[in-house]
Write a protein that holds these residues in place. Structure first.
Motif, PDB file in Angstrom:
ATOM      1  N   GLY A  21      43.572  34.702  38.416  1.00 47.02           N
ATOM      2  CA  GLY A  21      42.350  34.599  38.089  1.00 47.02           C
ATOM      3  C   GLY A  21      42.062  35.202  36.553  1.00 47.02           C
ATOM      4  O   GLY A  21      41.744  34.559  35.708  1.00 47.02           O
TER       5      GLY A  21
ATOM      6  N   CYS B 169      53.303  35.702  42.819  1.00 41.39           N
ATOM      7  CA  CYS B 169      53.671  35.743  44.425  1.00 41.39           C
ATOM      8  C   CYS B 169      53.755  34.203  44.855  1.00 41.39           C
ATOM      9  O   CYS B 169      54.774  34.021  45.594  1.00 41.39           O
ATOM     10  CB  CYS B 169      52.123  36.139  44.813  1.00 41.39           C
TER      11      CYS B 169
ATOM     12  N   ASP C   7      47.014  48.979  30.820  1.00 43.61           N
ATOM     13  CA  ASP C   7      46.349  50.322  31.505  1.00 43.61           C
ATOM     14  C   ASP C   7      45.851  49.607  32.585  1.00 43.61           C
ATOM     15  O   ASP C   7      45.508  48.439  32.739  1.00 43.61           O
ATOM     16  CB  ASP C   7      45.281  50.904  30.411  1.00 43.61           C
TER      17      ASP C   7
ATOM     18  N   CYS D  26      46.671  34.095  50.605  1.00 41.68           N
ATOM     19  CA  CYS D  26      47.277  32.907  51.017  1.00 41.68           C
ATOM     20  C   CYS D  26      47.579  32.658  52.494  1.00 41.68           C
ATOM     21  O   CYS D  26      48.648  33.070  53.095  1.00 41.68           O
ATOM     22  CB  CYS D  26      48.574  33.217  50.298  1.00 41.68           C
TER      23      CYS D  26
ATOM     24  N   ASP E 160      40.903  36.297  44.610  1.00 36.85           N
ATOM     25  CA  ASP E 160      41.291  36.751  46.151  1.00 36.85           C
ATOM     26  C   ASP E 160      40.159  37.841  46.385  1.00 36.85           C
ATOM     27  O   ASP E 160      39.822  37.787  47.408  1.00 36.85           O
ATOM     28  CB  ASP E 160      42.494  37.373  46.239  1.00 36.85           C
TER      29      ASP E 160
ATOM     30  N   GLY F 129      46.425  31.158  44.586  1.00 36.57           N
ATOM     31  CA  GLY F 129      46.379  31.418  43.001  1.00 36.57           C
ATOM     32  C   GLY F 129      46.002  30.065  42.316  1.00 36.57           C
ATOM     33  O   GLY F 129      45.189  30.116  41.366  1.00 36.57           O
TER      34      GLY F 129
ATOM     35  N   TYR G 100      51.686  24.424  47.912  1.00 40.15           N
ATOM     36  CA  TYR G 100      52.972  24.165  48.557  1.00 40.15           C
ATOM     37  C   TYR G 100      53.801  25.223  49.138  1.00 40.15           C
ATOM     38  O   TYR G 100      53.623  26.390  49.108  1.00 40.15           O
ATOM     39  CB  TYR G 100      54.123  23.631  47.313  1.00 40.15           C
TER      40      TYR G 100
HETATM   41  C1  LIG Z   1      54.017  35.444  49.485  1.00 40.88           C
HETATM   42  C2  LIG Z   1      53.009  34.852  48.724  1.00 40.88           C
HETATM   43  C3  LIG Z   1      53.067  33.337  48.550  1.00 40.88           C
HETATM   44  C4  LIG Z   1      52.099  32.749  47.727  1.00 40.88           C
HETATM   45  N1  LIG Z   1      52.154  31.571  47.502  1.00 40.88           N
HETATM   46  C5  LIG Z   1      50.955  30.648  47.029  1.00 40.88           C
HETATM   47  C6  LIG Z   1      51.171  29.597  46.705  1.00 40.88           C
HETATM   48  O1  LIG Z   1      52.034  28.774  46.833  1.00 40.88           O
HETATM   49  N2  LIG Z   1      50.024  28.904  46.013  1.00 40.88           N
HETATM   50  C7  LIG Z   1      49.016  29.524  45.595  1.00 40.88           C
HETATM   51  O2  LIG Z   1      48.171  28.912  44.966  1.00 40.88           O
HETATM   52  N3  LIG Z   1      48.948  30.959  45.921  1.00 40.88           N
HETATM   53  C8  LIG Z   1      49.663  31.661  46.675  1.00 40.88           C
HETATM   54  N4  LIG Z   1      49.661  32.909  46.918  1.00 40.88           N
HETATM   55  C9  LIG Z   1      48.492  33.322  46.685  1.00 40.88           C
HETATM   56  C10 LIG Z   1      48.214  33.964  45.343  1.00 40.88           C
HETATM   57  O3  LIG Z   1      49.287  34.711  44.765  1.00 40.88           O
HETATM   58  C11 LIG Z   1      46.785  34.717  45.035  1.00 40.88           C
HETATM   59  O4  LIG Z   1      45.856  34.031  45.696  1.00 40.88           O
HETATM   60  C12 LIG Z   1      46.606  34.892  43.714  1.00 40.88           C
HETATM   61  O5  LIG Z   1      47.530  35.813  43.142  1.00 40.88           O
HETATM   62  C13 LIG Z   1      45.328  35.687  43.232  1.00 40.88           C
HETATM   63  O6  LIG Z   1      44.902  35.681  42.114  1.00 40.88           O
HETATM   64  P1  LIG Z   1      43.956  36.899  41.543  1.00 40.88           P
HETATM   65  O7  LIG Z   1      43.620  36.980  40.290  1.00 40.88           O
HETATM   66  O8  LIG Z   1      43.121  37.236  42.360  1.00 40.88           O
HETATM   67  O9  LIG Z   1      44.964  38.225  41.767  1.00 40.88           O
HETATM   68  P2  LIG Z   1      46.498  38.482  41.472  1.00 40.88           P
HETATM   69  O10 LIG Z   1      47.133  37.484  40.960  1.00 40.88           O
HETATM   70  O11 LIG Z   1      47.163  39.585  42.300  1.00 40.88           O
HETATM   71  O12 LIG Z   1      46.123  39.369  40.266  1.00 40.88           O
HETATM   72  C14 LIG Z   1      45.349  40.608  40.224  1.00 40.88           C
HETATM   73  C15 LIG Z   1      45.790  41.454  38.751  1.00 40.88           C
HETATM   74  O13 LIG Z   1      45.098  42.377  38.681  1.00 40.88           O
HETATM   75  C16 LIG Z   1      45.822  43.694  38.250  1.00 40.88           C
HETATM   76  N5  LIG Z   1      45.009  45.182  38.532  1.00 40.88           N
HETATM   77  C17 LIG Z   1      44.629  45.247  39.623  1.00 40.88           C
HETATM   78  N6  LIG Z   1      43.632  46.308  39.660  1.00 40.88           N
HETATM   79  C18 LIG Z   1      43.649  46.469  38.454  1.00 40.88           C
HETATM   80  C19 LIG Z   1      42.711  47.553  37.668  1.00 40.88           C
HETATM   81  N7  LIG Z   1      42.065  48.375  38.186  1.00 40.88           N
HETATM   82  N8  LIG Z   1      42.793  47.457  36.330  1.00 40.88           N
HETATM   83  C20 LIG Z   1      43.759  46.407  35.628  1.00 40.88           C
HETATM   84  N9  LIG Z   1      44.214  45.708  36.379  1.00 40.88           N
HETATM   85  C21 LIG Z   1      44.002  45.457  37.572  1.00 40.88           C
HETATM   86  C22 LIG Z   1      47.036  43.569  39.091  1.00 40.88           C
HETATM   87  O14 LIG Z   1      47.789  44.236  38.191  1.00 40.88           O
HETATM   88  C23 LIG Z   1      47.130  41.869  39.013  1.00 40.88           C
HETATM   89  O15 LIG Z   1      48.145  41.706  37.835  1.00 40.88           O
HETATM   90  C24 LIG Z   1      50.885  33.561  47.737  1.00 40.88           C
HETATM   91  C25 LIG Z   1      50.806  34.804  47.827  1.00 40.88           C
HETATM   92  C26 LIG Z   1      51.865  35.515  48.366  1.00 40.88           C
HETATM   93  C27 LIG Z   1      51.692  36.969  48.714  1.00 40.88           C
END
Ligand SMILES: Cc1cc2nc3c(=O)[nH]c(=O)nc-3n(C[C@H](O)[C@H](O)[C@H](O)COP(=O)(O)OP(=O)(O)OC[C@H]3O[C@@H](n4cnc5c(N)ncnc54)[C@H](O)[C@@H]3O)c2cc1C
Length: 425
Positions: free
Chosen positions: A42, A72, A106, A193, A321, A333, A367
């Motif tokens: 995101g 992930c 950070d 996921c 998420d 993702g 996928y």
């Molecule tokens: C095993 C597995 C398989 C998956 N397969 C798929 C797939 O095939 N296709 C798909 O679309 N999705 C898949 N997903 C789901 C996908 O990984 C998540 O939905 C996605 O990462 C969500 O994005 P996000 O930006 O919400 O969180 P994230 O990608 O987790 O990013 C969050 C970020 O915020 C940072 N952060 C957290 N707290 C702080 C803070 N206080 N200060 C600064 N930074 C911070 C973290 O370090 C991290 O880098 C899978 C997940 C898993 C676990």
């Protein structure tokens, strides 16, 4: 002055005023400090698209503790031993070099929505006009008794955030005794996921089939049934992993005894296993909860789906998420990447004095590898519904694979490389 002349002059004046106001608004966009918290699917996408949609004029700072992005999606292949971590890792510095985003390595320890500031773990305080928060999920270790300690002792690993735990879990599986059992537990939906745990079970079974053929995989699922691609996974388990994967629905794990490696279930008998992969209940990333943004049962963040602004706090936009999803919207993702684009467009529009798109559309494709080459997918299209102020899946859109195929394996890697380039490249 005749009437025609007056109307002409007035129109010119109105035009000038409009011009002035859009110039003032454009200046608002250029002056605004936009902080993006979290460089995952995101946050990284939002940071990049805030720059692209503003023709590189918006001031965007990304705060992320990790030195590089580890995906992930595809990480289950690392757990299954057919890929390594380097293949799913992307650098962050392209965002600064190519797109002029300021990156601070950070983490944010607090957000003050009244003062519009964030404080970093290093102690520094930054001001924002708009904050974008995409911290992913937090794992509620308290939802399974004994899990926090078992995790601390390195006995149970979650590997639900890709990184060192992903590699460590593969090592545990590779070191498992001959004929040993790997148990994965799935919390009640919603969790990050939906198909991820079932894909992981396939990857572990595929590894065991080759390296430890008497080994077993038990899936203890708190849900009534497989939550995504159910018929496809069940067919694969019957055809490719008969005698290896055992699926137990309605099996809610409530405790873990680390010493005896035993899982305690709410209703059924205890289950002993050699490698325990316990996925507890999940909630929005800690910073969202700490900042009072998680106004949906203290667990997820309610947002206005037109601009992804938190309903709890103005000028804080929450993605991925961490949000309370719309019906049938997965925590994926791909979805986080789509949220980011809607939010970035809305923020640029708001700061520029333009209308925010009243009818955004999102897509999702997910996928799952059922072995190291064959893949199944699920896809959907989600249209904003103004009457109900939510996203609804478009009837007849998307669909499911008829069966696993190696061609879809090629598409899956194409999807991964494209979304990494789109979010971070
Ligand atoms: C095993 C597995 C398989 C998956 N397969 C798929 C797939 O095939 N296709 C798909 O679309 N999705 C898949 N997903 C789901 C996908 O990984 C998540 O939905 C996605 O990462 C969500 O994005 P996000 O930006 O919400 O969180 P994230 O990608 O987790 O990013 C969050 C970020 O915020 C940072 N952060 C957290 N707290 C702080 C803070 N206080 N200060 C600064 N930074 C911070 C973290 O370090 C991290 O880098 C899978 C997940 C898993 C676990």
């Amino acid at each position: 002055m005749d009437r025609r002349h007056f109307i002409g002059q007035s129109a010119a004046a109105v035009g000038l005023l409009a011009g002035l106001s859009s110039q003032t608004k454009a200046a608002n966009l250029q002056k605004a400090e936009i902080l993006v918290i979290g460089g995952g699917y995101g946050g990284a996408t939002a940071a990049k698209y805030l720059r692209l949609f503003s023709k590189n004029t918006a001031r965007v700072t990304l705060i992320e503790p990790n030195t590089s992005f580890i995906s992930c999606p595809m990480s289950n292949l690392v757990i299954g031993g057919s890929r390594n971590l380097a293949e799913i890792t992307s650098p962050y510095d392209t965002l600064s070099k190519r797109h002029g985003i300021k990156i601070i390595q950070d983490s944010v320890s607090s957000i003050d929505p009244d003062k519009k500031t964030v404080t970093l773990a290093s102690g520094k305080t930054l001001r924002y006009d708009k904050a974008v928060v995409s911290p992913g999920v937090s794992l509620n270790f308290k939802s399974v008794e004994g899990l926090a300690q078992a995790n601390k002792d390195g006995i149970t690993l979650q590997a639900w955030k890709a990184g060192p735990e992903t590699v460590a879990l593969h090592k545990q599986i590779a070191a498992m005794r001959e004929g040993g059992t790997f148990a994965i537990t799935i919390p009640e939906a919603p969790y990050r996921c939906p198909p991820g745990p079932y894909e992981r079970a396939c990857q572990v079974a595929n590894y065991l089939k080759q390296h430890n053929p008497k080994g077993k995989v038990i899936i203890l699922d708190a849900n009534q049934d497989v939550t995504s691609k159910g018929a496809l996974f069940k067919k694969v388990w019957a055809e490719q992993y008969a005698g290896i994967i055992e699926y137990r629905p309605k099996s809610n794990v409530v405790g873990v005894d680390a010493k005896t490696k035993t899982l305690k279930l709410e209703v059924e008998d205890d289950v002993k296993a050699d490698v325990l992969n316990v996925l507890p209940q999940m909630a929005a990333g800690e910073i969202a909860i700490k900042s009072g943004l998680a106004n949906s049962n203290g667990r997820w963040v309610n947002v206005n789906f037109l601009n992804f602004e938190s309903t709890a706090r103005k000028d804080i936009h929450v993605l991925g998420d961490a949000i309370q999803i719309a019906p049938l919207m997965p925590k994926s993702g791909h979805m986080a990447n789509q949220h980011a684009k809607v939010a970035a467009a809305a923020i640029v529009a708001e700061l520029s004095g333009w209308e925010v798109n009243p009818a955004p559309v999102l897509t999702n494709t997910c996928y799952s590898f059922v072995n190291d080459r064959e893949v199944v997918h699920v896809a959907s299209v989600h249209q904003y519904n103004a009457a109900e102020k939510t996203f609804k899946t478009v009837p007849g859109s998307g669909g499911l694979s008829p069966a696993p195929s190696t061609l879809e394996g090629v598409y899956a890697w194409g999807w991964a490389h494209n979304i990494w380039a789109d979010s971070l490249g």
